[in-house]
Design an enzyme around this catalytic site. Structure first.
Site, PDB file in Angstrom:
ATOM      1  CD  GLU A 129      18.912  12.169 -19.464  1.00 25.83           C
ATOM      2  OE1 GLU A 129      20.224  12.631 -19.183  1.00 25.83           O
ATOM      3  OE2 GLU A 129      18.361  12.832 -20.648  1.00 25.83           O
ATOM      4  N   PRO A 130      19.973   7.712 -16.234  1.00 29.09           N
ATOM      5  CG  PRO A 130      21.040   6.636 -16.899  1.00 29.09           C
ATOM      6  CD  PRO A 130      20.362   7.444 -17.569  1.00 29.09           C
ATOM      7  CD  GLN A 279     -16.754  -6.918  16.828  1.00 29.74           C
ATOM      8  OE1 GLN A 279     -15.932  -6.697  17.647  1.00 29.74           O
ATOM      9  NE2 GLN A 279     -18.103  -5.946  16.791  1.00 29.74           N
ATOM     10  CD  GLU A 364       2.780   9.456 -15.038  1.00 32.08           C
ATOM     11  OE1 GLU A 364       2.151  10.168 -15.060  1.00 32.08           O
ATOM     12  OE2 GLU A 364       2.630   8.089 -15.985  1.00 32.08           O
TER      13      GLU A 364
END
Ligand SMILES: Cc1cc2nc3c(=O)[nH]c(=O)nc-3n(C[C@H](O)[C@H](O)[C@H](O)COP(=O)(O)OP(=O)(O)OC[C@H]3O[C@@H](n4cnc5c(N)ncnc54)[C@H](O)[C@@H]3O)c2cc1C
Length: 382
Positions: A129-130, A279, A364
């Site tokens: 939610e905000p 390298q 998440e």
């Protein structure tokens, strides 16, 4: 040629290896898709993935139930992400959007899974939610009882598939207790009266994303997933399954970045020799390969641990997500560097990977939040 040697690791069974090989061949034939209209692209991807059977692992088969196979979810996300971020997104959201139903749904709610697994319905997961993203337990959205109904009022934001989903798993405050213990989960069809897409959100790697408004949305009490007050626990159980798969998607992006870099380093001539002979370039490539292998070990350890029957994999999944997403960002940044000007050129594959990876370190559970979770485990909390 991508490194597929990880499939020989003991985390996998023969069926995982066979699935990975078949999916890779499918991806080579069908991906990437045109991203210009992300809504149309996602709808088409869900349909095609479903028709060809690739969405089956995203939810349980109600007629023949077996636990969700996290290794298959991870292998699928990794493979799809290597070819097309939007394809990974389409697959992942079918799982995240129905995870609560797979784990806690009633027989009636599980009827939806037949459709989502076949690519005939699109799913979304509406938690943020905000005012409450990381601080989920602080959510405002309310579900009040009215006879045999619940009435939902409030807002959700950053909802992936917002605007194209047919069903939303929605978390709202039912008030059994303050904070985390007063939240419940609901299955809300997109055609519910009072539900609307308030705003479409545009992000650096475009995909369907929206802020949603719930204005007196009346749903039957039977739309509740699990028990009253169990919403937070349900959300965490779903994330426990799907969090390591975010790491797997990051792995797919990182592998693609390494493959592109190896190709570039072999082909590009600088100072009279291939870039690969310098390298310092070899040092970059070595670090990229090392980070990818270490991330893969963490991701597939988490997936295997869950599949082996662990009730929770909080620590393993947090480590997998944190490490794989942060390291993928570094790997992709190196790939951009090794590509010189082409690396930042709009439409180049490494430029799109650079944009695709960023949000994975936020959604998440942001990277910082994963560190808090790991520290709590290390310190012996929960
Ligand atoms: C592309 C995208 C897709 C998304 N899809 C979905 C979806 O489908 N469904 C859904 O519900 N949500 C979704 N989200 C929302 C996402 O889960 C939240 O953005 C995320 O949880 C962070 O919340 P916030 O944006 O409110 O940031 P805040 O909570 O304000 O956090 C901002 C930053 O503060 C720091 N921080 C926060 N808490 C802590 C802490 N405890 N310790 C240390 N540092 C901390 C971190 O650096 C964090 O990144 C999506 C987000 C994005 C960007």
């Amino acid at each position: 040629m991508p490194d597929r040697s990880f499939l020989g690791w003991p985390f996998f069974e023969t069926r995982h290896r066979a699935w990975a090989e078949k999916l890779d061949a499918w991806c080579a034939r069908n991906l990437p898709v045109d991203h210009h209209d992300v809504d149309a692209a996602c709808r088409a991807l869900v349909r095609t993935l479903g028709e060809d059977g690739w969405l089956k692992p995203t939810a349980i088969d109600a007629e023949n139930p077996a636990p969700l196979d996290v290794r298959t979810l991870c292998i699928t996300r990794e493979t799809l992400a290597r070819y097309d971020g939007l394809a990974d997104f389409a697959f992942a959201m079918q799982g995240l959007g129905t995870g609560a139903i797979s784990l806690f749904g009633t027989a009636e709610q599980k009827l939806w899974l037949k459709k989502t697994r076949a690519g005939e319905a699109i799913a979304a997961f509406a938690l943020s939610e905000p005012r409450s993203g990381s601080d989920v337990a602080n959510m405002d959205m309310a579900a009040t009882t009215d006879g045999d109904f619940y009435v939902l009022d409030g807002e959700k934001t950053w909802i992936s598939n917002g605007g194209i989903a047919d069903i939303y798993t929605v978390f709202a405050r039912t008030g059994e207790a303050p904070g985390a213990k007063g939240i419940s989960a609901f299955l809300v069809p997109a055609d519910s009266k009072g539900f609307k897409v308030a705003e479409r959100l545009e992000v650096i790697a475009p995909h369907p994303l929206a802020r949603l408004a719930f204005d007196g949305v009346r749903i039957p009490a039977s739309a509740m997933i699990g028990k009253p007050g169990d919403g937070f626990k349900i959300a965490m159980s779903v994330l426990d399954v799907f969090r390591s798969t975010v790491g797997a998607a990051a792995l797919g992006f990182a592998r693609r970045a390494l493959d592109e870099s190896v190709k570039r380093a072999r082909e590009r001539q600088v100072f009279g020799a291939p870039l690969a002979e310098l390298q310092m370039v070899q040092g970059h490539l070595a670090e990229m390969a090392l980070d990818i292998d270490a991330a893969a070990l963490l991701v597939y350890r988490a997936a295997w641990t869950k599949d082996a029957g662990a009730a929770r994999v909080t620590r393993e999944a947090a480590m997998a997500k944190l490490y794989a997403t942060d390291k993928a960002q570094e790997v992709i940044d190196k790939a951009v560097q090794l590509h010189g000007g082409d690396g930042v050129r709009k439409g180049h594959i490494v430029e799109s990977l650079y944009r695709e990876i960023r949000a994975l370190r936020i959604y998440e559970g942001a990277s910082d939040v994963q560190k808090v979770v790991i520290a709590r485990q290390v310190l012996g909390g929960n």
